[in-house]
Design a protein around this motif. Sequence first.
Motif, PDB file in Angstrom:
ATOM      1  N   ALA A 139       0.826  -1.208   0.000  1.00  0.00           N
ATOM      2  CA  ALA A 139       0.000   0.000   0.000  1.00  0.00           C
ATOM      3  C   ALA A 139       0.862   1.261   0.000  1.00  0.00           C
ATOM      4  N   LEU A 198      -5.791  -0.796   0.465  1.00  0.00           N
ATOM      5  CA  LEU A 198      -6.518  -0.252   1.617  1.00  0.00           C
ATOM      6  C   LEU A 198      -7.721  -1.125   1.965  1.00  0.00           C
ATOM      7  N   ALA A 199      -8.386  -1.644   0.937  1.00  0.00           N
ATOM      8  CA  ALA A 199      -9.515  -2.542   1.182  1.00  0.00           C
ATOM      9  C   ALA A 199      -9.057  -3.810   1.893  1.00  0.00           C
ATOM     10  N   ALA A 225      -7.576  -0.093 -13.644  1.00  0.00           N
ATOM     11  CA  ALA A 225      -7.979  -0.853 -12.461  1.00  0.00           C
ATOM     12  C   ALA A 225      -7.438  -2.278 -12.550  1.00  0.00           C
ATOM     13  N   LEU A 285      -5.985   1.674  -3.636  1.00  0.00           N
ATOM     14  CA  LEU A 285      -7.355   1.423  -3.189  1.00  0.00           C
ATOM     15  C   LEU A 285      -7.568  -0.055  -2.865  1.00  0.00           C
ATOM     16  N   ILE A 330      -3.117   4.663  -8.104  1.00  0.00           N
ATOM     17  CA  ILE A 330      -4.384   4.962  -7.435  1.00  0.00           C
ATOM     18  C   ILE A 330      -5.169   3.672  -7.187  1.00  0.00           C
ATOM     19  N   TRP A 331      -5.332   2.886  -8.250  1.00  0.00           N
ATOM     20  CA  TRP A 331      -6.115   1.659  -8.124  1.00  0.00           C
ATOM     21  C   TRP A 331      -5.430   0.642  -7.221  1.00  0.00           C
TER      22      TRP A 331
END
Length: 317
Positions: free
Chosen positions: A51, A203-204, A83, A200, A196-197
Amino acid sequence: MTDLTLPRIATAHNRVSYGLTLMVIAVLISPLIDIFAKLAIATVPSAEITAVRFLLQVVFILPVVLVRRTLLDLTWKKSALHALRGGLLVLTMLSFITTLKVMEVADAIAIFFVEPIILTILGSIFLKETIGWRRYTACAVGFFGALLVIQPSMKEVGLIALLPIVSAFGLAVFLLVTRMVAQNEDPWSMQFHAGIWGGLFCLALLSLGEGSGSSVFDPVWPEGNAWLYLLGVGVAATISGVLGVYAYRAAPASVLAPLQYLEIVSATIFGWLVFGDLPDALKWLGIAIIIGSGLYIIWRERRVEKTASIAPVSPAI
């Protein structure tokens, strides 16, 4: 062949040589990501290292994409591909970093080097790239050298030895998608959106793993030198990633694939300097074979370039 055709051929081969040069630099820098990650993983979980890698990549690249005005140059189709690239990078890095907790960097990278073989095959199937016997041979020779370096043994490391293979497949598909997107996309923008993807997705995973006690997904607050190690991961990943994108814009994936074996050379050197992991005689032999296969590809492409830049003498002209 006309006089107008020759400059086009020479230009194409110049681009290939440019791509080869960038790829060599990228793969020599790339092991620094693993060195810093191995230092950090002693106290920081794999998902958190991954991350931070993506977060720093976004921070470093944001000023560049703002200056180039490519930040908002994104369609829904491109968004889906970015993505996908981000998710593949998460799979690749998370699998590999987890491996580093119990394996030496050079050993893990050596197993990982089934990736160029996978990429070459995928490039010929999905991108319709022409691959001659010389490139196939170079890939096979380089892989054989990697086997000499790693001396793989499932008895020594158990099932975790399969994680670099998972990582290799993820990166091969990532590079394939990158090759498809890179022709019409700004390289800096590509790295930004992938970051960015990827961030994310990480983080999930960390949110789901919080409080679980997992050494992979349960986040912690870094202490001491761990901050420097995480910074090193982000800087090295950003530099090598951007160089890689530019390389794949200039040259076919099947041409660049064998050069990735050079990464084992710098990984072995860095591993020795940082962790004292000095290769034995058999590993040195493997390294020599890996270097030879990479240098052969460079020599082959430069020879073709020189041939194409000289106009042939023809009675018809």
